[in-house]
Design a protein around this motif. Structure first.
Motif, PDB file in Angstrom:
ATOM      1  N   LEU A 175      -2.714   7.912  -3.857  1.00 52.03           N
ATOM      2  CA  LEU A 175      -1.837   6.572  -4.168  1.00 52.03           C
ATOM      3  C   LEU A 175      -0.601   6.922  -3.548  1.00 52.03           C
ATOM      4  O   LEU A 175       0.081   6.127  -2.820  1.00 52.03           O
ATOM      5  CB  LEU A 175      -2.139   6.420  -5.578  1.00 52.03           C
ATOM      6  N   THR A 189      -9.484   6.541  -2.513  1.00 50.85           N
ATOM      7  CA  THR A 189      -9.481   7.342  -3.757  1.00 50.85           C
ATOM      8  C   THR A 189     -10.718   7.133  -4.394  1.00 50.85           C
ATOM      9  O   THR A 189     -11.496   6.212  -4.395  1.00 50.85           O
ATOM     10  CB  THR A 189      -8.310   6.666  -4.917  1.00 50.85           C
ATOM     11  N   GLY A 214       0.347   5.758 -11.409  1.00 53.21           N
ATOM     12  CA  GLY A 214      -0.310   4.945 -10.206  1.00 53.21           C
ATOM     13  C   GLY A 214       0.345   3.506 -10.026  1.00 53.21           C
ATOM     14  O   GLY A 214       0.422   2.971  -8.910  1.00 53.21           O
ATOM     15  N   TYR A 217       3.328   2.967  -7.899  1.00 51.37           N
ATOM     16  CA  TYR A 217       3.082   3.244  -6.417  1.00 51.37           C
ATOM     17  C   TYR A 217       2.254   1.947  -6.084  1.00 51.37           C
ATOM     18  O   TYR A 217       2.760   1.826  -4.488  1.00 51.37           O
ATOM     19  CB  TYR A 217       2.649   4.744  -6.197  1.00 51.37           C
ATOM     20  N   ALA A 218       1.561   1.502  -6.486  1.00 53.03           N
ATOM     21  CA  ALA A 218       0.440   0.569  -5.853  1.00 53.03           C
ATOM     22  C   ALA A 218       1.424  -0.522  -5.101  1.00 53.03           C
ATOM     23  O   ALA A 218       0.763  -0.988  -4.177  1.00 53.03           O
ATOM     24  CB  ALA A 218      -0.273   0.028  -7.284  1.00 53.03           C
ATOM     25  N   ILE A 221       2.150   0.382  -1.342  1.00 44.50           N
ATOM     26  CA  ILE A 221       1.098   0.436  -0.505  1.00 44.50           C
ATOM     27  C   ILE A 221       1.002  -0.582   0.790  1.00 44.50           C
ATOM     28  O   ILE A 221       0.814  -1.610   0.545  1.00 44.50           O
ATOM     29  CB  ILE A 221      -0.221   0.874  -1.089  1.00 44.50           C
ATOM     30  N   LEU A 225      -6.425   0.935   1.495  1.00 48.58           N
ATOM     31  CA  LEU A 225      -6.829   1.848   0.693  1.00 48.58           C
ATOM     32  C   LEU A 225      -8.123   1.449   0.210  1.00 48.58           C
ATOM     33  O   LEU A 225      -8.132   0.346  -0.432  1.00 48.58           O
ATOM     34  CB  LEU A 225      -5.772   2.069  -0.263  1.00 48.58           C
ATOM     35  N   MET A 227     -10.495   2.016  -2.924  1.00 53.02           N
ATOM     36  CA  MET A 227     -10.791   2.457  -4.195  1.00 53.02           C
ATOM     37  C   MET A 227     -12.019   2.415  -4.814  1.00 53.02           C
ATOM     38  O   MET A 227     -12.412   1.296  -5.055  1.00 53.02           O
ATOM     39  CB  MET A 227      -9.568   1.791  -5.278  1.00 53.02           C
ATOM     40  N   ILE A 248      -1.723  -3.682  -5.774  1.00 51.81           N
ATOM     41  CA  ILE A 248      -1.567  -3.453  -4.417  1.00 51.81           C
ATOM     42  C   ILE A 248      -1.554  -4.560  -3.614  1.00 51.81           C
ATOM     43  O   ILE A 248      -2.396  -5.573  -3.753  1.00 51.81           O
ATOM     44  CB  ILE A 248      -2.879  -2.508  -3.771  1.00 51.81           C
ATOM     45  N   SER A 254      -6.519  -3.480   1.635  1.00 52.28           N
ATOM     46  CA  SER A 254      -7.363  -2.612   0.528  1.00 52.28           C
ATOM     47  C   SER A 254      -8.372  -3.360   0.151  1.00 52.28           C
ATOM     48  O   SER A 254      -8.678  -4.304   0.016  1.00 52.28           O
ATOM     49  CB  SER A 254      -6.235  -2.056  -0.435  1.00 52.28           C
TER      50      SER A 254
END
Length: 541
Positions: A175, A189, A214, A217-218, A221, A225, A227, A248, A254
């Motif tokens: 992440l 992830t 997390g 940080y999401a 992004i 990604l 998940m 995100i 993502s």
């Protein structure tokens, strides 16, 4: 202690700025596969630099290949991880060790004294020093990004096509890398990082949430990604990870994928997701479905679910659970929504307690195969929507063979051969069976199927070999394990031309931690055996 944000921690950070000073221990090629073992310079501090051990496995090819920098869960040494599937698909697998000193492998990453916190122990996950930059979560994330630099330096790797992937604890590093490192082409992830501090008013909790979690940080992004989550993760993290996914930005491309009725395992429809994701983003092969959406409303005082699915995804399933806050213990009822004229998929649910939350998510995928993608887990209190309560109509029939493998799960990682099956039994009657010899159902904890009073649970079971089978019921109401206690009963089975009938009372189940169990408090039933057994029916009598 200063509260630092990710923007402050990583401001100006360049994972490729310092030399790698790589030392190659071995570089061998056998049967078209090249294996490189090396050390390189990782995170740097005032008293030295981490020497990161890395294992690289590459296919021998005529032109540079894309790479996947993969960090396994900290409990597995990188030398023991099978990456043959990545090499077979034409990727270089680069596995940096981040867990540091360990007894089960001769080679591991060497951290200087000031980074000793990065040597993995369960306790290190909860340590929040005054300077959060010297914290295992930050050091591991930097180790991953330095490994991207190392992968880009390898002969035979296309530096413009590098993905990062992380399993379990390492998912937190992925992440962060997806938010910070612009060189990453895509990210994956697998399951949850596993650590979520209890909410407090202390500075340690605030520092963790702001600098390390997390959720911090999401929103940063920018790369696609994937998940991958399990619906019944044992650490009850699925809801939290789903909420992180919702932070995100959609423009990142993502996707979320939840394997229904699994714990730390891929489901049948999700097992090819990672391969398809990497092929699309690193090779330009195939496609990725759009993101589905799930909405909940009240229609004529009934709970209404509506799913908006991408045009190419006509395999739509809804999973809902009621009145169970712990994700690991939820009985996810499967419903196939009906497609309406305007293209949405609609389903309705009876609600037995309108004051308790209903949890739901939808999975969609193309009928001809492809990726299975999910909506985030949604939680609503029906009473606040105006939904009317449905009186409980208890069913004595908990399970029979006509229901197939629905409502059962295997609470351990699945290999392809380990999926639940319907196995033939005496008189040609099939029963649900697991090749692993373990399977569980949460159905006995569902209000519509729960046993009451002095009822007995009658199980028709078959075993092809002499063995002892253990039945474990987890029930509410005691202090052990956050208010849940395990009760067990064992039976000896022998091969026979007939199904064996077991008739079990609540008092047959024993626990060293509690005096007795009542069916009303049962949450789930697990069946364990050395060899597979088959169960054709369960009924209350």
């Amino acid at each position: 202690m200063e509260i630092l944000t990710p923007q402050i921690i990583w401001k100006g950070y360049d994972a490729s700025a310092l030399p790698l000073s790589a030392s190659v221990l071995s570089d061998k090629t056998e049967n078209g596969v090249r294996t490189v073992l090396a050390y390189f310079n990782g995170p740097t501090t005032t008293d030295g630099v981490a020497r990161v051990f890395v294992r690289c496995v590459l296919p021998v090819a005529d032109k540079p290949v894309p790479a996947v920098v993969y960090m396994p869960d900290a409990h597995r040494p990188v030398s023991a991880v099978d990456v043959s599937y990545l090499v077979r698909d034409g990727y270089a697998a680069v596995l940096p060790d981040y867990a540091g000193e360990r007894e089960d492998d001769a080679r591991y990453t060497l951290y200087p004294r000031s980074m000793a916190c990065a040597n993995f122990t369960p306790d290190c996950l909860t340590e929040v020093p005054d300077d959060v930059r010297v914290n295992c979560w930050i050091i591991w994330a930097e180790t991953l990004m330095r490994a991207v630099t190392f992968a880009a330096s390898l002969d035979g790797v296309d530096a413009g096509r590098i993905a990062v992937a992380g399993d379990g604890i390492a998912a937190a590093s992925v992440l962060k890398a997806a938010a910070v490192d612009g060189r990453v082409k895509c990210a994956v992830t697998l399951f949850s990082p596993g650590y979520r501090p209890e909410e407090t008013e202390g500075r340690d909790y605030l520092s963790y949430k702001v600098a390390l979690d997390g959720a911090a940080y999401a929103p940063m992004i920018k790369v696609p990604l994937l998940m991958m989550l399990s619906s019944n993760e044992q650490d009850d993290s699925t809801d939290d990870m789903s909420e992180i996914f919702e932070l995100i930005p959609p423009e990142s491309g993502s996707r979320l994928s939840i394997s229904e009725r699994t714990s730390h395992a891929f489901g049948v429809k999700q097992k090819n997701n990672v391969s398809l994701w990497l092929a699309y983003h690193l090779k330009g092969i195939g496609s990725v479905p759009g993101a589905p959406e799930l909405a909940v409303s009240c229609e004529e005082r009934r709970l209404r679910f509506s799913v908006t699915a991408p045009e190419d995804c006509d395999d739509v399933e809804l999973f809902a659970s009621q009145a169970m806050p712990r994700g690991s213990l939820r009985n996810w009822r499967r419903t196939i929504p009906e497609k309406t004229e305007n293209g949405e998929y609609v389903a309705y649910a009876d609600v037995y307690d309108i004051k308790q939350p209903v949890y739901a998510f939808a999975n969609v995928c193309p009928h001809d195969g492809g990726m299975s993608v999910s909506t985030p887990v949604l939680s609503r209190v029906p009473a606040l929507l105006g939904v009317a309560e449905t009186p409980v109509k208890s069913s004595r029939l908990v399970y029979d063979g006509d229901m197939g493998t629905d409502d059962w799960m295997v609470q351990s990682p699945l290999a392809e051969k380990d999926t639940l099956t319907m196995a033939p039994g005496p008189f040609g009657i099939p029963g649900v069976s697991s090749a692993l010899g373990t399977m569980s159902t949460f159905k006995i904890g569902d209000a519509a199927y729960r046993g009451r009073g002095s009822l007995l649970l009658q199980i028709m079971i078959y075993s092809a070999v002499d063995q002892t089978v253990t039945f474990t019921v987890v029930a509410r109401g005691d202090e052990e394990d956050d208010g849940y206690t395990s009760y067990s009963y064992s039976a000896t089975l022998s091969p026979s031309d007939e199904w064996r009938k077991l008739t079990l009372a609540a008092t047959d189940f024993k626990s060293p931690h509690a005096a007795g169990m009542e069916w009303e408090n049962a949450v789930y039933l697990r069946v364990d055996s050395d060899a597979p057994v088959a169960i054709s029916s369960m009924i209350w009598v």
